[in-house]
Design an enzyme around this catalytic site. Structure first.
Site, PDB file in Angstrom:
ATOM      1  N   LYS A 158       0.195  24.533   3.396  1.00 33.17           N
ATOM      2  CA  LYS A 158       0.687  23.465   2.539  1.00 33.17           C
ATOM      3  C   LYS A 158       1.976  22.926   3.142  1.00 33.17           C
ATOM      4  CE  LYS A 158      -2.133  23.877  -1.153  1.00 33.17           C
ATOM      5  NZ  LYS A 158      -2.860  22.785  -1.818  1.00 33.17           N
ATOM      6  N   LYS A 265     -14.088  19.216  -3.992  1.00 32.98           N
ATOM      7  CA  LYS A 265     -13.734  20.213  -5.004  1.00 32.98           C
ATOM      8  C   LYS A 265     -14.625  19.948  -6.214  1.00 32.98           C
ATOM      9  CE  LYS A 265      -8.966  20.556  -3.397  1.00 32.98           C
ATOM     10  NZ  LYS A 265      -7.564  20.178  -3.612  1.00 32.98           N
TER      11      LYS A 265
END
Length: 350
Positions: A158, A265
């Protein structure tokens, strides 16, 4: 069949940092169907602040879905197009009922068999990336060391909060591990401006980074298109897909931006059916994709993993391991090196 829902708050073992903020808990909703003393479960993985269906009437729609369950999945899915997490929860519930209603060995509603595959039977794993959460340098380095020690060959970091320090970590990693030894992916969660992204993309190329997810915030279609055309580093769309509900709109978006990859997702894009619509668009346009979980509990993760397995993935997928939460449900999922497996159980005959 009696159908109901229950909200459930998952607690992080330690805060998870992203460019959108630090997460300490995650609200989700569990659907339950009961018939003849059998229980079947599905998870509606609402993601507060991110899901398109994060709206005040969410629970009203959930109750409506429970009340109209006997109408069937096709009817419910179409009526709930603007509620992708509920769509996916219902898909899980219907699939569990279809696979297990007449199965005398069915005893565990948290870990139902959903799709036939070698993965379901515990015979084959799914390659996954190791996720590195944001934090100070020492915390990120510690995570990296742990993942490498476990045997991961693909890490996803991230980024987007402190690029100068994040770049140092990536540079040190690449100096130590060449690209043919360690695949590196980064996820910006829209953390950069358009001008910042141009520089970052060039620097990522120098480090042989596999790809970057969502370098700029969603909704900047022309800017994202320009980046995808000019970028020396492959770009994967993630948040950009959220809230695009109809097949024609999905195709139009991908045709306009032409990313190198998209991230699917299921809880955010309409479950299996919604994901398959995106995959059809990718196939038509020559765009790659992989599947990623979105902080679901082990109920949803079991479903995502079993469905991902029937796509026969070769590249690492972004599937969670269920280990982030202190109050997660029981699970048969386990990680061996960089593969996600489903443990066999003693009374399984297949």
């Amino acid at each position: 069949m009696k159908v109901s829902y229950t909200p459930y708050v998952l607690q992080f073992k330690r805060p998870g940092g992203t460019s959108r903020g630090v997460l300490t808990e995650k609200l989700t909703y569990i659907l339950k169907a009961e018939e003849n003393n059998q229980v079947f479960l599905g998870e509606c993985g609402l993601f507060k602040g991110l899901s398109a269906d994060d709206v005040p009437e969410y629970e009203t729609k959930l109750q409506w879905a429970c009340n109209h369950f006997d109408k069937g999945l096709t009817f419910l899915w179409k009526e709930l197009r603007a509620f992708p997490s509920i769509q996916f929860g219902l898909e899980q519930l219907f699939q569990s009922i279809r696979m297990n209603l007449d199965n005398p060995d069915y005893t565990d509603p948290y870990n139902p068999d959903l799709y036939e595959s070698a993965f379901k039977n515990g015979e084959k794993g799914i390659p996954i990336n190791g996720l590195i959460w944001m934090g100070d340098i020492d915390f990120m380095k510690k995570q990296i060391e742990e993942k490498l020690a476990q045997g991961f060959h693909c890490l996803k970091l991230k980024i987007g909060v402190n690029w100068k320090e994040e770049y140092k970590i990536l540079k040190e990693l690449r100096e130590k591990y060449p690209a043919n030894k360690l695949e590196l992916r980064v996820d910006a969660n829209g953390g950069f401006s358009f001008e910042e992204a141009k520089t970052v993309l060039r620097q990522l190329k120098e480090l042989s980074i596999h790809s970057i997810e969502q370098p700029i915030k969603k909704g900047q279609i022309q800017e994202m298109k320009t980046l995808c055309v000019e970028s020396p580093t492959p770009i994967a769309l993630d948040e950009e897909l959220i809230g695009v509900f109809h097949l024609d709109d999905k195709y139009a978006l991908l045709q306009e931006i032409r990313p190198q990859y998209i991230i699917l997702k299921p809880s955010l894009v309409g479950g299996v059916r919604g994901s398959l619509e995106w995959i059809d668009c990718c196939d038509a346009l020559g765009i790659g994709f992989w599947i990623t979980s979105a902080l679901e509990s082990n109920i949803g993760l079991n479903a995502i993993a079993q469905w991902t397995a029937i796509l026969y993935p070769e590249m690492p997928q972004g599937l969670g391991t269920g280990g982030l939460f202190s109050n997660n449900f029981s699970s048969r999922l386990q990680v061996e090196k960089d593969q996600l497996y489903r443990k066999k159980i003693q009374n399984e005959n297949n």
